[in-house]
Design a protein around this motif. Structure first.
Motif, PDB file in Angstrom:
ATOM      1  N   ARG A  17       4.295   0.339   3.573  1.00  0.00           N
ATOM      2  CA  ARG A  17       3.817   0.611   4.936  1.00  0.00           C
ATOM      3  C   ARG A  17       4.273  -0.467   5.912  1.00  0.00           C
ATOM      4  NH1 ARG A  17      -2.110   1.127   2.589  1.00  0.00           N
ATOM      5  NH2 ARG A  17      -1.129  -0.574   1.430  1.00  0.00           N
ATOM      6  N   SER A  18       4.152  -1.716   5.492  1.00  0.00           N
ATOM      7  CA  SER A  18       4.543  -2.825   6.371  1.00  0.00           C
ATOM      8  C   SER A  18       6.004  -3.222   6.182  1.00  0.00           C
ATOM      9  CB  SER A  18       3.664  -4.043   6.100  1.00  0.00           C
ATOM     10  OG  SER A  18       3.897  -4.550   4.796  1.00  0.00           O
ATOM     11  N   GLY A  19       6.571  -2.855   5.023  1.00  0.00           N
ATOM     12  CA  GLY A  19       7.933  -3.276   4.715  1.00  0.00           C
ATOM     13  C   GLY A  19       8.029  -4.704   4.230  1.00  0.00           C
ATOM     14  N   GLN A  66      11.651   3.112   6.213  1.00  0.00           N
ATOM     15  CA  GLN A  66      11.693   1.658   6.060  1.00  0.00           C
ATOM     16  C   GLN A  66      12.935   1.233   5.297  1.00  0.00           C
ATOM     17  OE1 GLN A  66       9.882  -0.884   7.027  1.00  0.00           O
ATOM     18  NE2 GLN A  66       7.797  -0.212   7.468  1.00  0.00           N
ATOM     19  N   THR A  67      13.425   0.047   5.597  1.00  0.00           N
ATOM     20  CA  THR A  67      14.420  -0.626   4.766  1.00  0.00           C
ATOM     21  C   THR A  67      13.814  -1.933   4.283  1.00  0.00           C
ATOM     22  OG1 THR A  67      16.322   0.336   5.920  1.00  0.00           O
ATOM     23  CG2 THR A  67      16.710  -1.672   4.663  1.00  0.00           C
ATOM     24  N   LEU A  68      13.811  -2.128   2.975  1.00  0.00           N
ATOM     25  CA  LEU A  68      13.220  -3.320   2.369  1.00  0.00           C
ATOM     26  C   LEU A  68      14.363  -4.206   1.882  1.00  0.00           C
ATOM     27  CD1 LEU A  68      10.477  -1.480   0.254  1.00  0.00           C
ATOM     28  CD2 LEU A  68      10.398  -2.174   2.662  1.00  0.00           C
TER      29      LEU A  68
END
Length: 348
Positions: A131-133, A96-98
């Motif tokens: 998990r969802s970003g 993921q990238t946040l």
């Protein structure tokens, strides 16, 4: 991020006795003060043989923080490129990238419940669902760069430190500030909770390390040296009885904060310009781990103080490190070169 060396006269605080919770199953043998009785010269400790296993490419600026998840399955990284990235440790793949911060990231933290926190030069913290970003909440209130953050073990409290010279304690559920503590006389560089969350520790450019009561925000004790050298990082030992402090004079010190007394001093690395993180490694041997400004990774034997490994980092000036909770693995991030996150594996 290169930090100025700001030194101010400190208040030595009081001599309050700090209750230390009983520890069941100490992760390592307790370090003891040097004996006055001459002992046989200790045998040299063998090197743990850490070497680069893989490099994780993704950031395009200084990697300021790396942290393994509590179960060791994931790694989170924060960077001056304003991004938080999540990686799978076993496969070394990006997950993921946040994105959302307006300026560079200074620190990241995992909660035991699986949330992520990040703090930034944009004066905010963000809570993320990895998990969802998605960003769950943005925490606003600090008047300066937010430089460090840490969850308590119960995951209901988040502490943050800032160049505004305060520590804020946030309610994770509501995002509200529970307490604002005027903790130091200069920017505050790090914060960490002990193993039961009853205490937290802070460090600052003012040269002080301070112990606080988590429930009241009251100052319990100040650890101070005569020279007031800026302190870049502090961390509780896994058993909660000691504090490791990194100072900007190329020195690491292990404190018994109950006394208070410095029990061990570790030297051999270079730390003059950056707030380098330091860690305890307890998965194979009992090591102290730190990056170094001379483009090496340094590892000491906790008991003997011997520098058992000083290994080149392929041109990385390592400023942040973290040790895997169960495997003989170290993650490092650097201020220059390729901005790759390096995963190190021990030969033991």
């Amino acid at each position: 991020m290169e930090l100025p060396k700001i030194v101010a006269a400190g208040n030595p605080g009081n001599g309050t006795t700090i209750p230390i919770p009983e520890s069941s199953g100490n992760p390592f043998k307790l370090p003891l003060p040097p004996s006055k009785i001459p002992l046989a010269k200790p045998k040299p400790s063998s090197s743990p043989g850490y070497a680069i296993k893989e490099s994780l490419q993704g950031h395009n600026s200084c990697v300021s923080a790396v942290k393994f998840s509590p179960d060791g399955g994931q790694l989170v990284s924060g960077s001056a490129d304003k991004l938080v990235m999540v990686w799978d440790v076993e496969s070394g793949t990006w997950l993921q990238t946040l994105a959302g911060h307006g300026k560079g990231i200074n620190d990241v933290a995992w909660s035991a419940a699986g949330l992520l926190a990040s703090c930034s030069d944009d004066k905010t913290l963000r809570l993320w669902d990895p998990r969802s970003g998605l960003c769950i909440r943005t925490l606003e209130g600090h008047g300066g760069y937010v430089f460090a953050c840490s969850f308590n073990p119960q995951s209901n409290l988040l502490a943050s430190t800032s160049f505004d010279e305060t520590v804020r304690l946030w309610d994770v559920r509501t995002g509200r500030t529970l307490k604002t503590v005027a903790a130091h006389q200069d920017p505050i560089t790090s914060v960490d909770f002990n193993r039961d969350g009853s205490l937290f520790v802070t460090s600052s450019f003012d040269g002080l390390v301070r112990l606080w009561d988590s429930s009241t925000g009251h100052l319990l004790k100040t650890l101070i040296e005569d020279d007031n050298t800026p302190v870049g990082h502090v961390k509780f030992s896994p058993n909660g009885r000691y504090i490791l402090a990194s100072t900007l004079n190329s020195t690491l010190k292990l404190w018994n904060y109950q006394k208070p007394k410095c029990l061990r001093v570790y030297r051999g690395h270079v730390n003059l310009a950056y707030c380098l993180t330091s860690n305890f490694s307890i998965t194979a041997g009992i090591w102290i781990v730190s990056g170094s400004e001379d483009e090496t990774l340094c590892i000491w034997d906790l008991q003997s103080k011997q520098l058992v490994q000083k290994v080149g980092t392929q041109g990385d000036r390592v400023i942040c490190t973290d040790c895997h909770p169960t495997a003989n693995v170290i993650a490092t991030g650097a201020v220059q070169n390729t901005f790759a996150i390096r995963i190190w594996q021990s030969s033991e």
